[in-house]
Write a protein that holds these residues in place. Structure first.
Motif, PDB file in Angstrom:
ATOM      1  N   VAL A  34       0.835  -1.200   0.000  1.00  0.00           N
ATOM      2  CA  VAL A  34       0.000   0.000   0.000  1.00  0.00           C
ATOM      3  C   VAL A  34       0.871   1.251   0.000  1.00  0.00           C
ATOM      4  CG1 VAL A  34      -1.632   1.321   1.406  1.00  0.00           C
ATOM      5  CG2 VAL A  34      -2.005  -1.100   1.006  1.00  0.00           C
ATOM      6  N   TYR A  35       1.953   1.254   0.765  1.00  0.00           N
ATOM      7  CA  TYR A  35       2.856   2.394   0.803  1.00  0.00           C
ATOM      8  C   TYR A  35       3.489   2.644  -0.561  1.00  0.00           C
ATOM      9  CZ  TYR A  35       6.975   5.155   1.862  1.00  0.00           C
ATOM     10  OH  TYR A  35       7.949   6.109   1.846  1.00  0.00           O
ATOM     11  N   ILE A  44       2.361   1.747  -3.517  1.00  0.00           N
ATOM     12  CA  ILE A  44       1.363   2.194  -4.487  1.00  0.00           C
ATOM     13  C   ILE A  44       1.024   3.661  -4.258  1.00  0.00           C
ATOM     14  CG2 ILE A  44      -1.042   1.916  -5.184  1.00  0.00           C
ATOM     15  CD1 ILE A  44      -0.665  -1.069  -4.894  1.00  0.00           C
ATOM     16  N   ARG A  45       0.976   4.077  -2.998  1.00  0.00           N
ATOM     17  CA  ARG A  45       0.706   5.489  -2.724  1.00  0.00           C
ATOM     18  C   ARG A  45       1.853   6.389  -3.156  1.00  0.00           C
ATOM     19  NH1 ARG A  45      -2.237   5.685   3.175  1.00  0.00           N
ATOM     20  NH2 ARG A  45      -4.190   4.752   2.473  1.00  0.00           N
ATOM     21  N   CYS A  46       3.084   5.934  -2.983  1.00  0.00           N
ATOM     22  CA  CYS A  46       4.243   6.767  -3.326  1.00  0.00           C
ATOM     23  C   CYS A  46       4.561   6.741  -4.814  1.00  0.00           C
ATOM     24  CB  CYS A  46       5.467   6.321  -2.552  1.00  0.00           C
ATOM     25  SG  CYS A  46       5.389   6.716  -0.817  1.00  0.00           S
ATOM     26  N   GLY A 103       2.577   4.995  -7.367  1.00  0.00           N
ATOM     27  CA  GLY A 103       1.433   4.910  -8.262  1.00  0.00           C
ATOM     28  C   GLY A 103       1.246   3.548  -8.902  1.00  0.00           C
ATOM     29  N   ASP A 108       2.702  -0.960  -8.691  1.00  0.00           N
ATOM     30  CA  ASP A 108       3.385  -1.965  -7.865  1.00  0.00           C
ATOM     31  C   ASP A 108       4.477  -2.694  -8.635  1.00  0.00           C
ATOM     32  OD1 ASP A 108       1.660  -3.396  -9.468  1.00  0.00           O
ATOM     33  OD2 ASP A 108       1.279  -4.918  -7.951  1.00  0.00           O
TER      34      ASP A 108
END
Length: 91
Positions: free
Chosen positions: A74-75, A77-79, A81, A83
Motif C-alpha cells: 500500500v505504501y 502504491i501510494r508513493c 502509483g 506496484d
C-alpha cells in the motif's frame, strides 16, 4: 504426502524467483511458501506428538509477515502509483 509438501515449497520458491515484475505477485508466491511451511510444521507436530505451541507461534509470525507485506504494498502504491518492482529503483 511429505513429497507433495516439499514440492509445494520448492514450486513457491521457484515462482518467487521467476516472477519478479509485480510486488503483489511476489507477495502471493511468498504466502504460498509460508502456507507450505505451515503445513510441514503441522504434519511434523502430528507425527511426533508435539504440542501445537510451535504451530501457533509460527502462524502468528506468518500473519504478521503478511500484514507487513500488504502495508509495504500500500505504501509503494501510494508513493509510486504502481506496484512494479522496476519502478522503485528509478529515483
Amino acid at each position: 504426502m511429505n513429497f507433495f509438501l516439499f514440492y509445494m515449497f520448492f514450486m513457491g520458491l521457484l515462482c518467487l524467483i521467476l516472477i519478479r515484475k509485480h510486488i503483489l505477485l511476489c507477495l502471493i508466491s511468498l504466502e504460498f511458501v509460508v502456507l507450505s511451511l505451515l503445513l510441514i510444521i503441522f504434519i511434523f507436530c502430528m507425527n511426533f506428538l508435539y504440542s501445537f505451541y510451535l504451530y501457533l507461534i509460527m502462524m502468528t509470525f506468518f500473519v504478521c509477515e503478511g500484514a507487513l507485506g500488504l502495508s509495504i504494498l500500500v505504501y509503494l502504491i501510494r508513493c509510486h502509483g504502481n506496484d512494479y518492482l522496476t519502478g522503485m529503483f528509478l529515483w
